[in-house]
Design a protein around this motif. Structure first.
Motif, PDB file in Angstrom:
ATOM      1  N   LEU A 247       0.827  -1.202   0.000  1.00 50.78           N
ATOM      2  CA  LEU A 247       0.000   0.000   0.000  1.00 50.78           C
ATOM      3  C   LEU A 247       0.864   1.256   0.000  1.00 50.78           C
ATOM      4  N   LEU A 248       1.918   1.254   0.798  1.00 54.44           N
ATOM      5  CA  LEU A 248       2.827   2.399   0.810  1.00 54.44           C
ATOM      6  C   LEU A 248       3.541   2.543  -0.521  1.00 54.44           C
ATOM      7  N   LEU A 249       3.923   1.398  -1.126  1.00 54.73           N
ATOM      8  CA  LEU A 249       4.608   1.441  -2.410  1.00 54.73           C
ATOM      9  C   LEU A 249       3.709   2.015  -3.499  1.00 54.73           C
ATOM     10  N   ALA A 253       4.142   5.436  -5.574  1.00 50.42           N
ATOM     11  CA  ALA A 253       4.177   5.400  -7.044  1.00 50.42           C
ATOM     12  C   ALA A 253       3.166   6.368  -7.638  1.00 50.42           C
ATOM     13  N   ILE A 254       1.963   6.377  -7.069  1.00 52.75           N
ATOM     14  CA  ILE A 254       0.943   7.300  -7.572  1.00 52.75           C
ATOM     15  C   ILE A 254       1.396   8.745  -7.413  1.00 52.75           C
ATOM     16  N   TYR A 255       1.970   9.037  -6.273  1.00 53.61           N
ATOM     17  CA  TYR A 255       2.409  10.411  -6.030  1.00 53.61           C
ATOM     18  C   TYR A 255       3.539  10.800  -6.977  1.00 53.61           C
ATOM     19  N   LEU A 256       4.570   9.979  -7.083  1.00 53.01           N
ATOM     20  CA  LEU A 256       5.725  10.327  -7.888  1.00 53.01           C
ATOM     21  C   LEU A 256       5.394  10.365  -9.377  1.00 53.01           C
ATOM     22  N   LEU A 257       4.580   9.412  -9.826  1.00 51.62           N
ATOM     23  CA  LEU A 257       4.270   9.348 -11.252  1.00 51.62           C
ATOM     24  C   LEU A 257       3.202  10.354 -11.663  1.00 51.62           C
ATOM     25  N   SER A 258       2.519  10.958 -10.704  1.00 52.75           N
ATOM     26  CA  SER A 258       1.509  11.977 -11.024  1.00 52.75           C
ATOM     27  C   SER A 258       2.106  13.371 -11.093  1.00 52.75           C
ATOM     28  N   LEU A 275      11.344   5.260  -6.239  1.00 47.68           N
ATOM     29  CA  LEU A 275      10.555   4.164  -5.679  1.00 47.68           C
ATOM     30  C   LEU A 275      11.436   3.014  -5.167  1.00 47.68           C
ATOM     31  N   PHE A 276      12.726   3.078  -5.476  1.00 49.16           N
ATOM     32  CA  PHE A 276      13.616   1.973  -5.127  1.00 49.16           C
ATOM     33  C   PHE A 276      13.649   1.677  -3.623  1.00 49.16           C
ATOM     34  N   PRO A 277      13.711   2.706  -2.741  1.00 46.59           N
ATOM     35  CA  PRO A 277      13.727   2.381  -1.304  1.00 46.59           C
ATOM     36  C   PRO A 277      12.482   1.615  -0.866  1.00 46.59           C
ATOM     37  N   PHE A 278      11.327   1.972  -1.427  1.00 49.39           N
ATOM     38  CA  PHE A 278      10.110   1.241  -1.062  1.00 49.39           C
ATOM     39  C   PHE A 278      10.171  -0.208  -1.576  1.00 49.39           C
ATOM     40  N   MET A 279      10.660  -0.374  -2.805  1.00 51.40           N
ATOM     41  CA  MET A 279      10.793  -1.727  -3.343  1.00 51.40           C
ATOM     42  C   MET A 279      11.795  -2.546  -2.528  1.00 51.40           C
ATOM     43  N   LEU A 280      12.869  -1.876  -2.098  1.00 50.36           N
ATOM     44  CA  LEU A 280      13.862  -2.559  -1.270  1.00 50.36           C
ATOM     45  C   LEU A 280      13.261  -3.019   0.051  1.00 50.36           C
ATOM     46  N   LEU A 300       0.962  -1.094 -13.380  1.00 51.82           N
ATOM     47  CA  LEU A 300      -0.436  -0.703 -13.564  1.00 51.82           C
ATOM     48  C   LEU A 300      -0.604   0.807 -13.381  1.00 51.82           C
ATOM     49  N   VAL A 301       0.089   1.377 -12.389  1.00 50.30           N
ATOM     50  CA  VAL A 301       0.025   2.826 -12.178  1.00 50.30           C
ATOM     51  C   VAL A 301       0.594   3.566 -13.387  1.00 50.30           C
ATOM     52  N   VAL A 302       1.690   3.073 -13.923  1.00 56.14           N
ATOM     53  CA  VAL A 302       2.278   3.705 -15.110  1.00 56.14           C
ATOM     54  C   VAL A 302       1.302   3.669 -16.279  1.00 56.14           C
ATOM     55  N   ILE A 303       0.669   2.496 -16.499  1.00 53.02           N
ATOM     56  CA  ILE A 303      -0.269   2.362 -17.618  1.00 53.02           C
ATOM     57  C   ILE A 303      -1.470   3.290 -17.451  1.00 53.02           C
ATOM     58  N   VAL A 304      -2.004   3.317 -16.218  1.00 53.40           N
ATOM     59  CA  VAL A 304      -3.199   4.139 -15.976  1.00 53.40           C
ATOM     60  C   VAL A 304      -2.886   5.624 -16.146  1.00 53.40           C
ATOM     61  N   THR A 305      -1.762   6.087 -15.565  1.00 49.68           N
ATOM     62  CA  THR A 305      -1.427   7.518 -15.671  1.00 49.68           C
ATOM     63  C   THR A 305      -1.114   7.893 -17.119  1.00 49.68           C
ATOM     64  N   ALA A 306      -0.457   6.998 -17.842  1.00 48.01           N
ATOM     65  CA  ALA A 306      -0.163   7.294 -19.246  1.00 48.01           C
ATOM     66  C   ALA A 306      -1.432   7.308 -20.075  1.00 48.01           C
ATOM     67  N   ASN A 307      -2.361   6.418 -19.778  1.00 50.70           N
ATOM     68  CA  ASN A 307      -3.608   6.343 -20.540  1.00 50.70           C
ATOM     69  C   ASN A 307      -4.512   7.528 -20.250  1.00 50.70           C
ATOM     70  N   LEU A 308      -4.439   8.006 -18.977  1.00 50.90           N
ATOM     71  CA  LEU A 308      -5.276   9.144 -18.602  1.00 50.90           C
ATOM     72  C   LEU A 308      -4.636  10.478 -18.950  1.00 50.90           C
ATOM     73  N   GLY A 309      -3.392  10.448 -19.373  1.00 47.78           N
ATOM     74  CA  GLY A 309      -2.728  11.688 -19.789  1.00 47.78           C
ATOM     75  C   GLY A 309      -2.320  12.560 -18.635  1.00 47.78           C
TER      76      GLY A 309
END
Length: 818
Positions: A247-249, A253-258, A275-280, A300-309
């Protein structure tokens, strides 16, 4: 080029797909058929074939429907991400679902998963209204892709596949890359020939390859790790911790990629590295399932943000090709990092699990063996240990215990030895192996067995001692009772003069204790064959069976006893009673002797005593009869020569007294014989003075019969000499001599001479022999078969007795039982 011109590649793709599906299905069917036929053969009911195949077909049908439904839904969702101008989706997670399902379910699921992938692609293509040739080509390409990836991965990484090893992860990545590259060729050909894009073939192939490759490395590990996790489900705490980190990851991701892009598209990809520290954290704390799921969620976050522009990958300031490439690179980097971290940390997790499992097994083993673990810190002089370690010293568990307290708990008689053992291990041996007594607070004494090893640092300095402790009080009590029992047994054996021996079946040696060694005379250890030959040398077959008892198949232990006449090394013969106990094991032809022990007892004295007793009984019976006859004759002859009742009584009393004295001597010697000189001394004792008797002759041991006869003879001669001869006056002299002279038969003659001198002068020879002379002649001739020469000379009586030595000498041969 028209779609009709593409029929060649489509046909080749369909043929290759059909061939792969056929091989997979045939292999799957053959394995199921073999199992069913084996079951039918074992039960003898061919009808079981259908019953064995039905559950498998049902299972394969469920797999087919599930994979087809998930694949179709994912494919339809991915079509919305179709990128112009290549007319290819940016990421194809359906490829990851197909490959992940095959790797999770194993080789047996190849044909249902392959058909499901093919059917789902056909359904998706027809739903989109694509030409039939394109639909079949895409379906064939995707089916070949998943089958090829699964086969390569399992071929080189092993089955079942797992991402807990970096080498396996690398093989999986190579297989995904090769499968995606192969599948992208026919797909790019169809897209190019269909005219749906103006991009060249290499651009279409590149985008198709990247979309499939990213979908595979992002989604397939989730399926694989999920299947592994279901075999050993995580605990509730692990689920809670993993979901919280995911959930934190996702939130990060949503915050950084937005965030809006700054400085171009590529800095946006670099920003995703935050995002690497969270993945670690997810990889370090959780099982591989959670980092794999985290990678898929970020994708999935990358796909959704890219699709939504929105955000870094959806900004319209950059070209579509740049945004697609940027998103693909970000997802690939995240997936590769996630897989690498999962593989690296999985090894650590497995090592931790193995360590915990090993510690638990060790704890259980120590508890089962009643062993306690302890550790002595040599710097702090403190002892830590398990509950059992504290309990063996009679104390309650404490975090730390001073070494001095442990020493004080040792029995005062063992303290010096305890401390010396510890110091010796520190200075020299490095090992402690000590049994000592511990004095408990309840005033009881317990035995403790301590085993330990000194741990040293790199410089060789002792740091600590690790070891185990065990309460051996019960064992010591058993050992003490055993020693007491063995001591009592030894005392009983010594009291009964019994020795013991043991036959080692493996070496063929016989071991004797001290007493058995004295009995047998072969030394402490001898060969079994030599022992047997010694016992069988001079014994009857009935006794020899004691060493080879018959084997009764109904019992496991047989006992036998036998008496054996053996000749020792000193040449003496002895009778031994040998007891044998033989233990067997096995049955039938496998029945064999496993051990043989026995006892020895010298029974020479007992056997001789029994035989002598038998002889004495027979001799007594014979002598009593003879004695009664002699007494009867004595009374009759005494009556003939008696002048008065008093003289008759005195005569009878004297003669019976002589017989009684000889009987007394024979009784003392247990009827083994009486020396001739003893008889002469006994009969002449009442008349003897320092100067009137002369005796000369060797030691001659007379038999009981000869002793009685000669004692009566000497008595009659002495009585006659006391009444009428040399012993009747002062100055008279009687000379008695005897010797054994050889004869022609080499048997020997016992010659006894009685000569009187200086007695009353004999003027005339009597008309008839007196009673005494008659007794002498009767005893010597009739009882002993000898001869009597009785002469009345002027100077006195001369009597010479001659008897064969073999009839008067006592027997000296060894007595032998019947």
């Amino acid at each position: 080029m028209s779609l009709r011109a593409a029929s060649g590649p489509v046909t080749c793709s369909l043929q290759l797909t059909a061939y792969l599906l056929f091989l997979s299905g045939a292999r799957h069917w053959q394995s199921g058929r073999d199992v069913a036929i084996e079951a039918a053969d074992s039960t003898g009911r061919p009808a079981l074939l259908a019953s064995r195949l039905r559950p498998r077909l049902l299972k394969d049908g469920l797999v087919f429907l599930a994979v087809m439904a998930v694949y179709f839904a994912t494919a339809m969702a991915s079509i919305s991400l179709t990128a112009a101008p290549e007319n290819v989706v940016a990421v194809w997670p359906a490829a990851g679902i197909a490959a992940g399902a095959l790797l999770m379910l194993g080789p047996r699921a190849r044909w249902p998963v392959g058909f499901a992938v093919f059917a789902a692609n056909v359904a998706a293509g027809l739903y989109q209204g694509k030409p039939n040739a394109s639909v079949l080509a895409f379906a064939a390409a995707n089916t070949i892709e998943c089958l090829l990836i699964a086969w390569l991965t399992e071929r080189f990484a092993g089955a079942p596949f797992n991402i807990n090893n970096f080498r396996r992860v690398l093989i999986f990545l190579c297989a995904a890359m090769l499968g995606s590259a192969v599948a992208a060729v026919p797909a790019a050909v169809m897209v190019t020939l269909a005219g749906t894009t103006a991009s060249p073939f290499i651009d279409v192939w590149s985008l198709w390859f990247r979309s499939d490759f990213i979908g595979i490395i992002t989604v397939a590990p989730v399926f694989v790790s999920f299947g592994i996790a279901m075999k050993a489900p995580p605990t509730r705490l692990e689920w809670a911790e993993g979901l919280l980190l995911l959930l934190l990851l996702v939130a990060a991701a949503i915050y950084l990629l937005s965030l809006p892009p700054q400085g171009g598209p590529w800095p946006s990809s670099v920003a995703s590295s935050l995002l690497f520290p969270f993945m670690l954290a997810v990889a370090a704390r959780c099982r591989p399932l959670f980092p794999a799921a985290g990678s898929a969620l970020i994708a999935l976050v990358v796909i959704v943000t890219a699709n939504l522009g929105i955000g870094r990958f959806g900004a319209g300031d950059f070209s579509l090709a740049d945004r697609i490439l940027q998103a693909q690179v970000a997802m690939a980097v995240i997936a590769l990092c996630s897989l690498s971290l999962a593989a690296l940390f999985a090894r650590g997790h497995e090592a931790e699990d193995a360590l915990r499992e090993s510690e638990e097994k060790l704890r259980v083993s120590l508890a089962a063996g009643r062993l306690g673990h302890w550790e002595l810190d040599l710097a702090r002089r403190e002892v830590t240990g398990s509950d059992i370690s504290y309990a063996v010293f009679g104390g309650l568990p404490r975090p730390r215990l001073a070494y001095a307290d442990v020493v004080s708990a040792v029995h005062r008689d063992d303290r010096a030895r305890f401390e010396a053992a510890v110091e010796n291990a520190i200075e020299h041996s490095n090992v402690i192996d000590l049994e000592c007594r511990a004095f408990w607070p309840d005033r009881t004494v317990h035995w403790v067995h301590l085993v330990g090893r000194v741990d040293r640092d790199r410089s060789g300095k002792p740091v600590k001692i690790n070891g185990t402790s065990r309460d051996i009080t019960q064992r010591k009590e058993v050992e003490s009772a055993l020693r007491d029992s063995e001591k009592q047994q030894r005392l009983a054996l010594d009291a009964a003069h019994i020795g013991t021996w043991r036959h080692d079946i493996a070496t063929g040696k016989v071991t004797f204790d001290v007493r058995a060694e004295q009995h047998v005379g072969l030394g402490p250890v001898a060969d079994w064959q030599r022992f047997v030959e010694l016992l069988q040398a001079d014994n009857q077959p009935a006794d020899r069976k004691a060493l080879s008892p018959p084997v009764d198949p109904a019992i496991d232990v047989e006992q036998s006893f036998g008496a054996f006449r053996v000749c020792r090394h000193d040449g003496t013969w002895h009778w031994l009673r040998i007891g044998t106990v033989v233990a067997f094991e096995g049955t039938g032809t496998n029945r064999r002797v496993v051990s043989m022990v026995g006892t020895t007892q010298d029974e020479t004295e007992r056997i001789q005593s029994e035989e002598q007793q038998k002889l004495l009984v027979l001799e007594l019976d014979h002598r009593v009869k003879n004695m009664l006859t002699v007494i009867e004759v004595l009374i009759d002859r005494s009556l003939e020569n008696a002048q008065s009742p008093d003289s008759l009584a005195a005569s009878i009393r004297a003669r019976i007294g002589a017989m009684g004295r000889v009987h007394d001597k024979l009784s003392r010697s247990k009827w083994s014989g009486v020396d001739l000189k003893t008889i002469v001394d006994e009969e002449l004792a009442p008349f003897r003075t320092p100067y009137n008797l002369t005796l000369a002759g060797p030691a001659v041991l007379l038999s009981p019969a000869a002793a009685l006869a000669l004692s009566m003879t000497v008595h009659e001669l002495a009585t006659n000499a006391a009444k009428h001869g040399s012993l009747s006056r002062a100055g008279g002299l009687v000379s008695i001599s005897w010797e054994i002279e050889p004869d022609c038969r080499e048997e020997g003659i016992l010659r006894i001479r009685w000569q009187e001198d200086k007695g009353p002068t004999i003027s005339s020879t009597p008309q008839r022999l007196g009673f005494g002379t008659s007794i002498i002649r009767g005893l010597i001739s009739h009882e002993l078969g000898g001869a009597v020469d009785f002469t009345l000379e002027p100077r006195g009586v001369r009597c010479e007795l001659r008897v064969a030595a073999c009839k008067v000498l006592a027997e000296t041969a060894v007595i032998r039982p019947d």
